[in-house]
Design a protein around this motif. Sequence first.
Motif, mmCIF file in Angstrom:
data_model
loop_
_atom_site.group_PDB
_atom_site.id
_atom_site.type_symbol
_atom_site.label_atom_id
_atom_site.label_comp_id
_atom_site.label_asym_id
_atom_site.label_seq_id
_atom_site.Cartn_x
_atom_site.Cartn_y
_atom_site.Cartn_z
ATOM 1 N N LEU A 65 0.839 -1.192 0.000
ATOM 2 C CA LEU A 65 0.000 0.000 0.000
ATOM 3 C C LEU A 65 0.875 1.243 0.000
ATOM 4 O O LEU A 65 1.908 1.289 0.675
ATOM 5 C CB LEU A 65 -0.901 0.017 1.230
ATOM 6 N N SER A 80 6.060 2.477 -8.512
ATOM 7 C CA SER A 80 5.951 1.027 -8.631
ATOM 8 C C SER A 80 7.106 0.434 -9.429
ATOM 9 O O SER A 80 7.483 0.953 -10.485
ATOM 10 C CB SER A 80 4.627 0.649 -9.295
ATOM 11 N N TYR A 91 0.424 8.448 -6.890
ATOM 12 C CA TYR A 91 -0.420 7.385 -6.352
ATOM 13 C C TYR A 91 -1.185 7.882 -5.125
ATOM 14 O O TYR A 91 -0.683 8.684 -4.343
ATOM 15 C CB TYR A 91 0.437 6.186 -5.951
ATOM 16 N N LYS A 92 -2.380 7.344 -4.958
ATOM 17 C CA LYS A 92 -3.160 7.624 -3.755
ATOM 18 C C LYS A 92 -2.746 6.643 -2.656
ATOM 19 O O LYS A 92 -2.232 5.569 -2.930
ATOM 20 C CB LYS A 92 -4.660 7.480 -4.052
ATOM 21 N N ASP A 93 -3.014 7.029 -1.412
ATOM 22 C CA ASP A 93 -2.574 6.217 -0.273
ATOM 23 C C ASP A 93 -3.197 4.825 -0.246
ATOM 24 O O ASP A 93 -2.620 3.886 0.286
ATOM 25 C CB ASP A 93 -2.888 6.939 1.048
ATOM 26 N N ASP A 94 -4.412 4.686 -0.813
ATOM 27 C CA ASP A 94 -5.079 3.385 -0.759
ATOM 28 C C ASP A 94 -4.792 2.523 -1.990
ATOM 29 O O ASP A 94 -5.404 1.482 -2.190
ATOM 30 C CB ASP A 94 -6.594 3.563 -0.588
ATOM 31 N N GLU A 95 -3.829 2.961 -2.848
ATOM 32 C CA GLU A 95 -3.445 2.183 -4.017
ATOM 33 C C GLU A 95 -2.226 1.313 -3.690
ATOM 34 O O GLU A 95 -1.499 1.565 -2.732
ATOM 35 C CB GLU A 95 -3.125 3.095 -5.202
ATOM 36 N N PHE A 96 -2.023 0.301 -4.515
ATOM 37 C CA PHE A 96 -0.883 -0.594 -4.338
ATOM 38 C C PHE A 96 0.203 -0.282 -5.357
ATOM 39 O O PHE A 96 -0.086 0.058 -6.507
ATOM 40 C CB PHE A 96 -1.313 -2.058 -4.505
#
Length: 203
Positions: A65, A80, A91-96
């Motif tokens: 996360l 990534s 990226y948002k905090d709730d993305e992987f």
Amino acid sequence: TAATYAIKCSIGFIRVDHDYVDGDSFEQELLIERVVNPLNCLLDCASIEVDGSDAKHGMYIEPMLVADFKKKYPNKEPESFGEDEKETKSYKDDEFINVAEYFEIIEESKEVGQLEGGDIEEYAEGTEYSAKRSMVKKSVKRCVLSGCDVLNETTFPGIYIPIVPVYGEEAWVDGKRELYSLIRKSKDAQRMFNYWKSLETEL
């Protein structure tokens, strides 16, 4: 889990890691961990030993996360691993994102000699030895990588890549190794069975 994947898709993996025994100790213990997605493991393609002990390098890609990444690596940019640089994005905090652990065997050669009493020391000119030989000392370099940074670099305690393959059926065809799952060679027979059952139902 590794055996299940060996049966279903010809290969599974086991990971070996280490961590402190508890929060108040400096003692460490080895951990055997399952790999829930064998496609996240990449092992030296030249390795042929059944336990992967001859592998020179390997990689494990772990989804993380973005919020956890920022907490663990506060001074690093969340990017990534394996993505095309042209497609970089915020990226948002709730993305992987994918974080990769890369392992590589480092070998150092040195000459050693055995003294009369049996002790072994590094070879020195002018000293008499009962025997001498070339010795290779192995260590495992461990790097944690994002898409743009080396996040951490340490030495893994051991002399093997800590990713253990669990193979399905192995066969050599024209000098190339092929791996088969339990069901790989059963597909045609199953198709034939399905055909006759469909025909039986139709009749």
